[in-house]
Design an enzyme around this catalytic site. Sequence first.
Site, PDB file in Angstrom:
ATOM      1  CE1 TYR A   1    -152.400 -20.647 -69.807  1.00  0.00           C
ATOM      2  CE2 TYR A   1    -152.464 -18.285 -70.147  1.00  0.00           C
ATOM      3  CZ  TYR A   1    -152.024 -19.377 -69.436  1.00  0.00           C
ATOM      4  OH  TYR A   1    -151.216 -19.208 -68.353  1.00  0.00           O
TER       5      TYR A   1
ATOM      6  CG  ASP B   1    -149.159 -16.725 -67.573  1.00  0.00           C
ATOM      7  OD1 ASP B   1    -148.679 -15.673 -67.118  1.00  0.00           O
ATOM      8  OD2 ASP B   1    -150.351 -17.031 -67.425  1.00  0.00           O
TER       9      ASP B   1
ATOM     10  CE  LYS C   1    -141.946 -32.422 -66.944  1.00  0.00           C
ATOM     11  NZ  LYS C   1    -140.726 -32.462 -66.109  1.00  0.00           N
TER      12      LYS C   1
ATOM     13  CG  ASP D   1    -145.781 -13.241 -63.947  1.00  0.00           C
ATOM     14  OD1 ASP D   1    -145.554 -12.419 -64.851  1.00  0.00           O
ATOM     15  OD2 ASP D   1    -146.915 -13.445 -63.487  1.00  0.00           O
TER      16      ASP D   1
ATOM     17  CG  ASP E   1    -138.913 -30.116 -64.519  1.00  0.00           C
ATOM     18  OD1 ASP E   1    -138.459 -29.938 -65.669  1.00  0.00           O
ATOM     19  OD2 ASP E   1    -139.040 -31.253 -64.028  1.00  0.00           O
TER      20      ASP E   1
END
Length: 350
Positions: A136, A242, A186, A246, A218
């Site tokens: 970001y 992020d 990851k 959600d 994942d």
Amino acid sequence: MHIAVLAGDGIGQEIMVEALRVLETVNLPALRLDHADVGGVAYRNHGSPLPPETLDLAKTADAILFGAVGDPELDGLRRELRVESAVLGLRKELQLFANLRPAKAFAGLENLSALKAEVAGAIDLLILRELTGDVYFGEKGQRETETGLRQGYDIMSYDEQEVARIAHVGFKAAQGRRKKLCSVDKANVLQTSVLWRKVVEEVAIDYPDVELSHMYVDNAAMQMVRNPGQFDVVLTGNLFGDILSDQASMCVGSIGLLASASLGEGTQGLYEPIHGSAPDIAGQGIANPSAMILSAAMMLRHSFGLEDQAVKIEAAVANVLADGVLGYDLGGTASTSQIGDAVVAKLSAA
């Protein structure tokens, strides 16, 4: 208590009214509320989504209560003028590097989740997302390859200090909960995650009472659907956080019920519901203000140390939901103001 009130766009204006009513109901020290424009309304009034006067107010306030930003009519603006840049700008300028997003099932609302009720009912977790690094804020742009193809790029990076400071926040949060921290990365693919995992393990030495585990992102996404009750504190980077936060909100059943806090090194913080500006329902008086009200409760806890008042507000919201006063997002018919009225009534009767 000096609070910068940045209601923003869409339903942000409506839900902020109810949160401020709730703050005025509980027993608090003297409040100083200063309002300022942010997001689309700021661009329309000042030519910038984060005007200098808004940023100056945010820097001097003890805490920032933030509604939402988002205006589809302004989506065509260049990147630095897009309304969402206001949130990124505040995080960067105030060094709010730690985002706390609690997700907990509300009794009686388990059926709202897409998961089985018994699975959803076990959800009680805190996602701790790093906010000021990762792709970001890394170098980004578009270029042309040697073969003439258009190519976009975004650089993901963290240094060890950035990882260590968010890790300390995570372990301390876990000490106040069930003493379990799952670091999500990851590391089987990304060098950024290799460093992330190593630094988290180094910080863990200072917290021997907290059980540390690691999980690839994942697998974490899958486990959050399969068995979300296994998680206590989930520590992760900006991009993964992020997405997972959600996902966690919808595992609970509604994004309209969840609050968040963005914190830095001190007590100042920015508090906002995790839903957006919902322009499709703005002005209709049907937005659920619960997440905004719960964000105000988080503000009292983290920026002002008013735990008793925070708990009372959270209990009032939970009791209103248990009484069946549900907004349209929860399958009910209660309006924004009716939900606010019900929470204020619970607090007044306490």
